[in-house]
Design a protein around this motif. Structure first.
Motif, PDB file in Angstrom:
ATOM      1  N   VAL A  39      -3.402   4.003  -3.274  1.00 28.23           N
ATOM      2  CA  VAL A  39      -2.865   3.660  -1.907  1.00 28.23           C
ATOM      3  C   VAL A  39      -4.176   3.354  -0.998  1.00 28.23           C
ATOM      4  CG1 VAL A  39      -2.005   4.967   0.035  1.00 28.23           C
ATOM      5  CG2 VAL A  39      -1.303   5.648  -2.038  1.00 28.23           C
ATOM      6  N   PHE A  40      -5.172   3.790  -1.262  1.00 31.96           N
ATOM      7  CA  PHE A  40      -6.244   3.216  -0.159  1.00 31.96           C
ATOM      8  C   PHE A  40      -6.562   1.818  -0.650  1.00 31.96           C
ATOM      9  CE2 PHE A  40     -10.733   4.058   1.670  1.00 31.96           C
ATOM     10  CZ  PHE A  40     -10.220   3.732   2.788  1.00 31.96           C
ATOM     11  N   GLY A  41      -6.465   1.312  -1.964  1.00 27.96           N
ATOM     12  CA  GLY A  41      -6.875   0.196  -2.488  1.00 27.96           C
ATOM     13  C   GLY A  41      -5.768  -1.013  -2.033  1.00 27.96           C
ATOM     14  N   LEU A  42      -4.526  -0.459  -1.951  1.00 27.02           N
ATOM     15  CA  LEU A  42      -3.562  -1.564  -1.346  1.00 27.02           C
ATOM     16  C   LEU A  42      -3.631  -1.593   0.143  1.00 27.02           C
ATOM     17  CD1 LEU A  42      -0.927  -2.903  -1.589  1.00 27.02           C
ATOM     18  CD2 LEU A  42       0.420  -0.522  -1.247  1.00 27.02           C
ATOM     19  N   ALA A  43      -4.059  -0.388   0.787  1.00 28.18           N
ATOM     20  CA  ALA A  43      -4.384  -0.599   2.425  1.00 28.18           C
ATOM     21  C   ALA A  43      -5.426  -1.639   2.538  1.00 28.18           C
ATOM     22  CB  ALA A  43      -4.718   0.702   2.864  1.00 28.18           C
ATOM     23  N   LEU A  44      -6.684  -1.484   1.666  1.00 29.64           N
ATOM     24  CA  LEU A  44      -7.790  -2.568   1.692  1.00 29.64           C
ATOM     25  C   LEU A  44      -7.248  -3.768   1.474  1.00 29.64           C
ATOM     26  CD1 LEU A  44     -10.444  -0.326  -0.141  1.00 29.64           C
ATOM     27  CD2 LEU A  44     -10.646  -0.939   2.440  1.00 29.64           C
ATOM     28  N   ALA A  45      -6.409  -4.192   0.752  1.00 29.86           N
ATOM     29  CA  ALA A  45      -5.914  -5.499   0.248  1.00 29.86           C
ATOM     30  C   ALA A  45      -5.135  -6.077   1.539  1.00 29.86           C
ATOM     31  CB  ALA A  45      -5.206  -5.280  -1.062  1.00 29.86           C
ATOM     32  N   LEU A  46      -4.436  -5.262   2.148  1.00 34.10           N
ATOM     33  CA  LEU A  46      -3.656  -5.682   3.473  1.00 34.10           C
ATOM     34  C   LEU A  46      -4.254  -6.048   4.552  1.00 34.10           C
ATOM     35  CD1 LEU A  46      -0.837  -3.017   3.119  1.00 34.10           C
ATOM     36  CD2 LEU A  46      -0.541  -5.522   2.447  1.00 34.10           C
ATOM     37  N   ALA A  47      -5.646  -5.063   4.421  1.00 34.92           N
ATOM     38  CA  ALA A  47      -6.604  -5.304   5.715  1.00 34.92           C
ATOM     39  C   ALA A  47      -7.329  -6.460   5.362  1.00 34.92           C
ATOM     40  CB  ALA A  47      -7.437  -4.156   5.835  1.00 34.92           C
ATOM     41  N   TYR A 117     -12.183  -1.219  -6.350  1.00 36.61           N
ATOM     42  CA  TYR A 117     -11.961  -2.274  -7.523  1.00 36.61           C
ATOM     43  C   TYR A 117     -10.503  -2.596  -7.279  1.00 36.61           C
ATOM     44  CZ  TYR A 117     -16.707  -2.026  -9.548  1.00 36.61           C
ATOM     45  OH  TYR A 117     -17.880  -2.030  -9.850  1.00 36.61           O
ATOM     46  N   SER A 118      -9.521  -1.441  -7.037  1.00 35.12           N
ATOM     47  CA  SER A 118      -8.129  -1.892  -7.079  1.00 35.12           C
ATOM     48  C   SER A 118      -7.634  -2.556  -5.845  1.00 35.12           C
ATOM     49  CB  SER A 118      -7.384  -0.552  -6.977  1.00 35.12           C
ATOM     50  OG  SER A 118      -7.671   0.272  -5.824  1.00 35.12           O
ATOM     51  N   SER A 119      -8.433  -2.779  -4.806  1.00 36.74           N
ATOM     52  CA  SER A 119      -8.033  -3.590  -3.604  1.00 36.74           C
ATOM     53  C   SER A 119      -8.464  -5.160  -4.024  1.00 36.74           C
ATOM     54  CB  SER A 119      -8.986  -3.303  -2.498  1.00 36.74           C
ATOM     55  OG  SER A 119     -10.529  -3.828  -2.842  1.00 36.74           O
ATOM     56  N   GLU A 120      -9.281  -5.327  -5.050  1.00 33.60           N
ATOM     57  CA  GLU A 120      -9.534  -6.581  -5.564  1.00 33.60           C
ATOM     58  C   GLU A 120      -8.342  -7.050  -6.471  1.00 33.60           C
ATOM     59  OE1 GLU A 120     -12.006  -8.861  -4.514  1.00 33.60           O
ATOM     60  OE2 GLU A 120     -12.297  -7.342  -3.007  1.00 33.60           O
ATOM     61  N   VAL A 121      -7.532  -5.901  -7.453  1.00 32.99           N
ATOM     62  CA  VAL A 121      -6.775  -6.435  -8.081  1.00 32.99           C
ATOM     63  C   VAL A 121      -5.602  -6.570  -7.032  1.00 32.99           C
ATOM     64  CG1 VAL A 121      -5.233  -5.528  -9.817  1.00 32.99           C
ATOM     65  CG2 VAL A 121      -7.699  -4.896  -9.910  1.00 32.99           C
ATOM     66  N   PHE A 122      -5.237  -5.930  -6.161  1.00 28.74           N
ATOM     67  CA  PHE A 122      -4.031  -6.257  -5.198  1.00 28.74           C
ATOM     68  C   PHE A 122      -4.265  -7.351  -4.523  1.00 28.74           C
ATOM     69  CE2 PHE A 122      -3.462  -1.306  -5.368  1.00 28.74           C
ATOM     70  CZ  PHE A 122      -2.159  -1.339  -5.997  1.00 28.74           C
ATOM     71  N   LEU A 123      -5.469  -7.821  -4.244  1.00 29.22           N
ATOM     72  CA  LEU A 123      -5.776  -9.022  -3.287  1.00 29.22           C
ATOM     73  C   LEU A 123      -5.549 -10.120  -4.230  1.00 29.22           C
ATOM     74  CD1 LEU A 123      -6.708 -10.110  -0.465  1.00 29.22           C
ATOM     75  CD2 LEU A 123      -8.786 -10.073  -1.669  1.00 29.22           C
ATOM     76  N   SER A 124      -5.688 -10.043  -5.605  1.00 30.90           N
ATOM     77  CA  SER A 124      -5.404 -11.196  -6.459  1.00 30.90           C
ATOM     78  C   SER A 124      -4.080 -11.287  -6.674  1.00 30.90           C
ATOM     79  CB  SER A 124      -6.235 -11.072  -7.670  1.00 30.90           C
ATOM     80  OG  SER A 124      -7.545 -11.164  -7.594  1.00 30.90           O
ATOM     81  N   ALA A 125      -3.281 -10.329  -7.054  1.00 24.25           N
ATOM     82  CA  ALA A 125      -1.942 -10.414  -7.034  1.00 24.25           C
ATOM     83  C   ALA A 125      -1.280 -10.719  -5.863  1.00 24.25           C
ATOM     84  CB  ALA A 125      -1.372  -8.630  -7.304  1.00 24.25           C
ATOM     85  N   PHE A 126      -1.479 -10.515  -4.738  1.00 23.27           N
ATOM     86  CA  PHE A 126      -0.743 -10.977  -3.298  1.00 23.27           C
ATOM     87  C   PHE A 126      -0.948 -12.663  -3.410  1.00 23.27           C
ATOM     88  CE2 PHE A 126      -1.354  -7.033  -1.000  1.00 23.27           C
ATOM     89  CZ  PHE A 126       0.051  -7.052  -0.506  1.00 23.27           C
ATOM     90  N   LYS A 127      -2.217 -13.212  -4.069  1.00 19.17           N
ATOM     91  CA  LYS A 127      -2.334 -14.518  -3.955  1.00 19.17           C
ATOM     92  C   LYS A 127      -1.574 -15.154  -4.908  1.00 19.17           C
ATOM     93  CE  LYS A 127      -7.225 -14.246  -2.217  1.00 19.17           C
ATOM     94  NZ  LYS A 127      -8.492 -14.302  -2.577  1.00 19.17           N
ATOM     95  N   ALA A 128      -0.953 -14.427  -6.190  1.00 14.25           N
ATOM     96  CA  ALA A 128      -0.397 -15.025  -7.035  1.00 14.25           C
ATOM     97  C   ALA A 128       1.185 -15.251  -6.734  1.00 14.25           C
ATOM     98  CB  ALA A 128      -0.596 -14.049  -8.535  1.00 14.25           C
ATOM     99  N   ILE A 129       1.732 -14.266  -5.764  1.00 11.85           N
ATOM    100  CA  ILE A 129       2.924 -14.455  -5.279  1.00 11.85           C
ATOM    101  C   ILE A 129       3.146 -15.579  -4.381  1.00 11.85           C
ATOM    102  CG2 ILE A 129       4.677 -13.230  -4.118  1.00 11.85           C
ATOM    103  CD1 ILE A 129       3.331 -10.811  -4.689  1.00 11.85           C
ATOM    104  N   PRO A 130       3.908 -16.753  -4.776  1.00  4.37           N
ATOM    105  CA  PRO A 130       4.123 -18.056  -3.875  1.00  4.37           C
ATOM    106  C   PRO A 130       4.413 -17.638  -2.400  1.00  4.37           C
ATOM    107  CG  PRO A 130       5.422 -18.041  -5.848  1.00  4.37           C
ATOM    108  CD  PRO A 130       4.774 -16.369  -5.817  1.00  4.37           C
TER     109      PRO A 130
END
Length: 236
Positions: A39-47, A117-130
């Motif tokens: 949850v915190f990793g996803l929040a970091l990725a959104l930030a 570490y999970s924030s970086e995974v989520f950030l990469s996943a966001f970039k993979a979505i068109p």
């Protein structure tokens, strides 16, 4: 009966119950850390994707710190530093010394690392979505929140699962670090047994088997989750 099997008996004659409790503690610690880290990793990725420069900078500083520090040092900082903070706050309100448990310290420290570490995974996943996915959602009249919940988030979970599985396996192994602050996990229990019985190779070998078993079980579960998330994909 083999002398090694006798060492693993339950009760006062063997170490079976202590080691079984160590397995329970290890699994409980990892599972308790998982939701906080995700949850915190996803929040970091959104930030990091947000429009606020200060928020982006704060998220980047956070991930840089906890990805750069050794996990053991993070654990010490949380355990000893957190103890000092709690005692200072307690003294300010006229209370006595308070004790920060090893379990909570381990969960918080590993949660900091896992979320970074999970924030970086989520950030990469966001970039993979068109980007067109967002545009299509707006075109049919969906609000940004509904686009995130109905369109983006399901794809995000599916894309990020392989990366999150690697982070989870690292978290499972990093739980062994909490043995240094007194938590009775697998490594601490097998270490005590090894010192008392002087059967170091046997008990540390047993610890290897237990960690490998947990890793294998995690891989099977994650593989089934990945299969379930891809159930709607077209087979080419």
């Amino acid at each position: 009966m083999s002398p090694y099997l006798a060492l693993l008996q339950f009760g006062s004659t063997g170490w079976g119950d202590e080691i079984a409790w160590g397995v329970v503690v290890t699994v409980t610690l990892a599972l308790s850390t998982l939701p906080f880290g995700v949850v915190f990793g996803l929040a970091l990725a959104l930030a990091k994707r947000g429009a606020d420069p200060a928020l982006r900078l704060s998220a980047n500083i956070y991930t840089t710190i906890f990805r750069g520090l050794p996990e053991l040092l993070t654990l010490f900082l949380v355990y000893y530093g957190g103890q000092n903070v709690i005692n200072s706050v307690s003294a300010a309100f006229g209370g006595g010394p308070q004790e920060l448990s090893s379990f909570v310290s381990g969960m918080v420290a590993l949660g900091f690392v896992f979320s970074a570490y999970s924030s970086e995974v989520f950030l990469s996943a966001f970039k993979a979505i068109p980007v067109g996915q967002w545009e299509a959602g707006r075109a049919v009249g969906l609000s940004p929140r509904r686009i995130m919940g109905l369109v983006i988030f399901p794809q995000l979970i599916r894309i990020s699962l392989p990366g999150l599985s690697n982070v989870w396996l690292n978290l499972l192994k990093d739980t062994a670090l909490v043995s240094v602050i007194g938590l009775a996990d697998i490594l601490r229990q097998t270490g005590v047994a090894a010192r008392v019985t002087r059967e170091q190779f046997f008990f540390f070998g047993l610890a290897c088997v237990l960690y490998l078993g947990l890793t294998l079980l995690s891989s099977i579960v994650i593989g089934r989750i990945e299969t379930w998330t891809r159930r709607g994909e077209v087979v080419r």
